[in-house]
Design a protein around this motif. Structure first.
Motif, PDB file in Angstrom:
ATOM      1  N   UNK A   1       0.684  -1.233  -0.215  1.00 60.23           N
ATOM      2  CA  UNK A   1      -0.065  -0.173   0.036  1.00 60.23           C
ATOM      3  C   UNK A   1       0.955   1.314  -0.021  1.00 60.23           C
ATOM      4  N   UNK A   2       2.041   1.184   0.589  1.00 61.62           N
ATOM      5  CA  UNK A   2       2.986   2.201   0.547  1.00 61.62           C
ATOM      6  C   UNK A   2       3.253   2.805  -0.822  1.00 61.62           C
ATOM      7  N   UNK A   3       3.873   1.671  -1.514  1.00 63.16           N
ATOM      8  CA  UNK A   3       4.325   1.628  -2.879  1.00 63.16           C
ATOM      9  C   UNK A   3       3.040   2.478  -3.969  1.00 63.16           C
ATOM     10  N   UNK A   4       1.975   1.968  -3.693  1.00 62.76           N
ATOM     11  CA  UNK A   4       0.882   2.436  -4.382  1.00 62.76           C
ATOM     12  C   UNK A   4       0.228   3.754  -4.179  1.00 62.76           C
ATOM     13  N   UNK A   5       0.649   4.272  -2.834  1.00 60.20           N
ATOM     14  CA  UNK A   5       0.326   5.542  -2.440  1.00 60.20           C
ATOM     15  C   UNK A   5       1.402   6.357  -3.027  1.00 60.20           C
ATOM     16  N   UNK A   6       2.664   5.989  -2.958  1.00 60.59           N
ATOM     17  CA  UNK A   6       3.866   6.692  -3.474  1.00 60.59           C
ATOM     18  C   UNK A   6       3.768   6.829  -5.333  1.00 60.59           C
ATOM     19  N   UNK A   7       3.298   5.538  -5.995  1.00 57.39           N
ATOM     20  CA  UNK A   7       3.037   5.413  -7.217  1.00 57.39           C
ATOM     21  C   UNK A   7       1.975   6.797  -7.612  1.00 57.39           C
ATOM     22  N   UNK A   8       0.864   6.801  -6.946  1.00 57.42           N
ATOM     23  CA  UNK A   8      -0.353   7.629  -7.193  1.00 57.42           C
ATOM     24  C   UNK A   8       0.221   9.036  -6.922  1.00 57.42           C
ATOM     25  N   UNK A   9       0.909   9.400  -6.039  1.00 54.32           N
ATOM     26  CA  UNK A   9       1.846  10.473  -5.928  1.00 54.32           C
ATOM     27  C   UNK A   9       2.655  11.188  -7.122  1.00 54.32           C
ATOM     28  N   UNK A  10       3.424  10.090  -7.566  1.00 51.72           N
ATOM     29  CA  UNK A  10       4.436  10.413  -8.734  1.00 51.72           C
ATOM     30  C   UNK A  10       3.704  10.722  -9.836  1.00 51.72           C
ATOM     31  N   UNK A  11       2.468  10.147 -10.129  1.00 54.84           N
ATOM     32  CA  UNK A  11       1.272  10.141 -11.381  1.00 54.84           C
ATOM     33  C   UNK A  11       1.012  11.779 -11.307  1.00 54.84           C
TER      34      UNK A  11
END
Length: 74
Positions: A30-40
């Motif tokens: 979930x932390x990687x998914x949140x980070x990926x969303x912020x990057x997008x």
């Protein structure tokens, strides 16, 4: 644990918008998914991607992880 998708949910090719079945999903941390969303989000803002602006995605394999299956999350 979260579920991530490609094409991205924020694009017009996403399964929710396009209504198709040509997509991929995978459970990720979930932390990687949140980070990926912020990057997008930052990508859209920095490069001024507006509604329906085309862009390419160049996926890179991390060094040392070539030809390995994705990890199985519990």
């Amino acid at each position: 644990m979260d579920c991530d998708e490609f094409p991205f949910a924020s694009t017009h090719e996403s399964p929710l918008i396009a209504g198709g079945t040509n997509y991929s999903v995978r459970y990720i941390n979930d932390k990687e998914n949140s980070s990926g969303g912020s990057d997008m989000k930052n990508f859209y803002m920095i490069y001024r991607r507006l509604n329906r602006d085309p862009f390419w995605v160049n996926a890179k394999t991390l060094s040392g992880q070539e030809n390995q299956p994705p990890p199985i999350w519990p």
